[in-house]
Write a protein that holds these residues in place. Sequence first.
Motif, mmCIF file in Angstrom:
data_model
loop_
_atom_site.group_PDB
_atom_site.id
_atom_site.type_symbol
_atom_site.label_atom_id
_atom_site.label_comp_id
_atom_site.label_asym_id
_atom_site.label_seq_id
_atom_site.Cartn_x
_atom_site.Cartn_y
_atom_site.Cartn_z
ATOM 1 N N UNK A 224 -14.520 -20.778 -11.555
ATOM 2 C CA UNK A 224 -15.647 -20.861 -11.215
ATOM 3 C C UNK A 224 -16.520 -19.982 -11.844
ATOM 4 N N UNK A 225 -17.364 -20.326 -13.061
ATOM 5 C CA UNK A 225 -18.062 -19.692 -13.814
ATOM 6 C C UNK A 225 -17.303 -18.883 -14.527
ATOM 7 N N UNK A 226 -16.334 -19.591 -14.963
ATOM 8 C CA UNK A 226 -15.484 -18.735 -15.899
ATOM 9 C C UNK A 226 -14.292 -17.732 -15.389
ATOM 10 N N UNK A 227 -13.945 -17.687 -14.046
ATOM 11 C CA UNK A 227 -13.203 -16.791 -13.615
ATOM 12 C C UNK A 227 -12.670 -17.457 -12.426
ATOM 13 N N UNK A 228 -11.131 -16.910 -12.270
ATOM 14 C CA UNK A 228 -10.200 -17.092 -11.180
ATOM 15 C C UNK A 228 -10.311 -16.128 -10.254
ATOM 16 N N UNK A 229 -10.471 -16.057 -9.054
ATOM 17 C CA UNK A 229 -10.559 -15.140 -8.099
ATOM 18 C C UNK A 229 -9.456 -15.346 -6.933
ATOM 19 N N UNK A 230 -8.691 -14.131 -6.516
ATOM 20 C CA UNK A 230 -7.836 -13.835 -5.805
ATOM 21 C C UNK A 230 -7.987 -12.631 -5.067
ATOM 22 N N UNK A 231 -7.227 -12.399 -3.610
ATOM 23 C CA UNK A 231 -7.255 -11.343 -2.786
ATOM 24 C C UNK A 231 -5.783 -10.973 -2.665
ATOM 25 N N UNK A 232 -5.709 -9.636 -2.180
ATOM 26 C CA UNK A 232 -4.592 -8.888 -1.703
ATOM 27 C C UNK A 232 -5.014 -8.289 -0.492
ATOM 28 N N UNK A 233 -4.050 -8.239 0.517
ATOM 29 C CA UNK A 233 -4.444 -7.873 1.942
ATOM 30 C C UNK A 233 -3.281 -6.916 2.282
ATOM 31 N N UNK A 234 -3.555 -6.067 2.818
ATOM 32 C CA UNK A 234 -2.640 -5.007 3.570
ATOM 33 C C UNK A 234 -2.702 -4.774 4.973
ATOM 34 N N UNK A 235 -1.534 -5.300 5.619
ATOM 35 C CA UNK A 235 -1.584 -5.593 7.079
ATOM 36 C C UNK A 235 -0.884 -4.252 7.800
ATOM 37 N N UNK A 236 -0.137 -3.175 7.126
ATOM 38 C CA UNK A 236 0.673 -2.493 7.720
ATOM 39 C C UNK A 236 -0.379 -1.241 8.346
ATOM 40 N N UNK A 237 -1.150 -1.560 9.212
ATOM 41 C CA UNK A 237 -2.267 -0.793 9.724
ATOM 42 C C UNK A 237 -1.886 -0.814 11.410
ATOM 43 N N UNK A 238 -1.646 0.371 11.768
ATOM 44 C CA UNK A 238 -1.537 0.657 13.049
ATOM 45 C C UNK A 238 -2.673 0.845 13.855
ATOM 46 N N UNK A 239 -2.630 0.354 15.193
ATOM 47 C CA UNK A 239 -4.018 0.141 15.974
ATOM 48 C C UNK A 239 -4.283 1.570 16.600
ATOM 49 N N UNK A 240 -4.655 2.324 15.660
ATOM 50 C CA UNK A 240 -4.869 3.961 16.064
ATOM 51 C C UNK A 240 -6.046 4.245 15.352
ATOM 52 N N UNK A 241 -6.677 5.137 15.926
ATOM 53 C CA UNK A 241 -7.921 5.796 15.280
ATOM 54 C C UNK A 241 -7.722 6.533 13.779
ATOM 55 N N UNK A 242 -6.410 6.983 13.687
ATOM 56 C CA UNK A 242 -6.166 7.615 12.436
ATOM 57 C C UNK A 242 -6.091 6.585 11.389
ATOM 58 N N UNK A 243 -5.441 5.546 11.974
ATOM 59 C CA UNK A 243 -5.107 4.286 10.818
ATOM 60 C C UNK A 243 -6.416 3.754 10.480
ATOM 61 N N UNK A 244 -7.269 3.569 11.403
ATOM 62 C CA UNK A 244 -8.555 2.781 11.084
ATOM 63 C C UNK A 244 -9.361 3.381 10.349
ATOM 64 N N UNK A 245 -9.020 4.806 10.107
ATOM 65 C CA UNK A 245 -10.092 5.707 9.424
ATOM 66 C C UNK A 245 -9.273 6.173 7.960
ATOM 67 N N UNK A 246 -7.918 5.756 7.780
ATOM 68 C CA UNK A 246 -7.338 5.866 6.684
ATOM 69 C C UNK A 246 -8.010 5.473 5.309
ATOM 70 N N UNK A 247 -8.229 6.047 4.078
ATOM 71 C CA UNK A 247 -8.969 5.282 3.100
ATOM 72 C C UNK A 247 -7.632 4.750 2.214
#
Length: 546
Positions: free
Chosen positions: A463-486
Amino acid sequence: MKKIISMILAVGMLLGMLALPAFAATTDASEAANGKNFRIGAESSGTYYDTLENAIAALKDTGGTIVMIADYRQTMRFSNNTALNSVTGADKAFVIDGNGHTLTMDDGSNDNGFFYRFTADLVFKNMTLVMRSGMRPNEYDGDDKKTTQSITFENCKVESCAVLNEDNTYGPSGRTYSFCVERTTLNLNFKNTTFNVYADTRCIAANRYGIINVTMENSTINMAPTGRTIQVIELWHHSAKASFTLDGTSKIVTDCIQLVDDDHAIIFEAQHANNELVFNLAAGSEIKALNNGMPFTTFLYAGSAGAAAGRATVINDNGAKWTIGKDVLKSGVVLPDGVVYKTVANNVGWDIGGKLYPAGTVFKVEDATADAVITPVCIGADALTNVEGASIRTQDPYGIRFTSKLTASAYNALKTYSKSVKYATLIAESSKLDAEKPVMSIEALGEGNYTLVEKAKWVEENVNGTYTYRGAYYAINDTKADFNTLYSATGCIVITYADGSVGYVYAAFDKTANSRTLCAVAQAAIAAGTTNNTMLNHIVATATAQ
């Protein structure tokens, strides 16, 4: 009185009937028969000279064209010649037009160059030129006195650093170079010319502050007439620079032998950190390495690894043909390295027989029976890029997603090797990066400090001369610390080469643009209008809880 007039008329008529001596017109043939060898001006009205130095001296103030009218052997060197140092510039070049003849320059023994310490532009055309030794333009003390001059060969066959053998073949004269430059810039032009090199070491040498620019049009530099030469060029002092520009009908053929104290043959060499070596290769041009009997051959040599780091060496390859002779294949050849030898378009390896091999490694076929052509595989300097920011997966499992884009041209260049090329996203906690120089790569992060996520599918295809893809990271715990990890991420191409090694090509990484927390991404999604999503609201509430 009438009788006297009649007698005068009769005598006049008689004289008119007598044959008078004819004065032959001056021609090249007649002057050559009288020992002349050169002409300045037109054949019918020009001036003829017996020696080349006399003809050159006649043009000391203006430059101009000298036409050969016979084969000529010159035995006196032009060293600091007054006439060749009296004018400069293309409009006052000394043009020696061979007119189909052979000019042999035989100084006997001197290795400093037949034309030595001169400032004039030289043009050799329409001749066979035999040079026992090379050419060395003037040298200047200090950068402020450097000049630019040119040497041009047009419609010539040149036997450089050569002598004529008894069997009418040419052999090496024992001289060490064809051209040497120091503290000056030389533009070396070949047009419709074959340049055979018999030098014992190299064709071109560039010393201190020497710059040489080689341009080839329908021409061949042949370093393989006897198998004695070592290099096409050696940049053997700091600040020396060189460029080679070949059109689609030009080629450089080599048959290099061993360097002193080295165990392999080198074709193009840049020894020091400040050297610059540039190749502009048109489609159809060729660089060919033939037999040499060395343990292995190096196309491009950049000295030590430390020196190579600062070198500016560029290969602009627009479809050149790199040919390896079968005997070189048997001993091995170092494939030009896309890291040390920086390319305008990222070189990700070399295609040999439809397989991809890594640059900088020795390719060897011990039982080779035919030559091989190696083709650089390039994908463009910005083939893979990162999209700023990140997005969030709100379904279970939730995660943070980073997006990369690949140009269609890079996709097309790599699709032949689809089974060995993967597209991925390299993701890591930003705290794992070097604080002062945050480099996003597997090598910099180290084992255990990253996650490499392979592309599952294309989000957009061409599309418009490019191929687009995504990479996702799921190993994030349901904690305040993990949600604020950069988290930081960059696009990555993973290549498994035919020899089993693995290489990586990374998109340019910017820590500010390509790093996010899951909380920041959720907040951005809510601000953009997704206000009723339970997952987003939970993430923000948990991350901001007191």
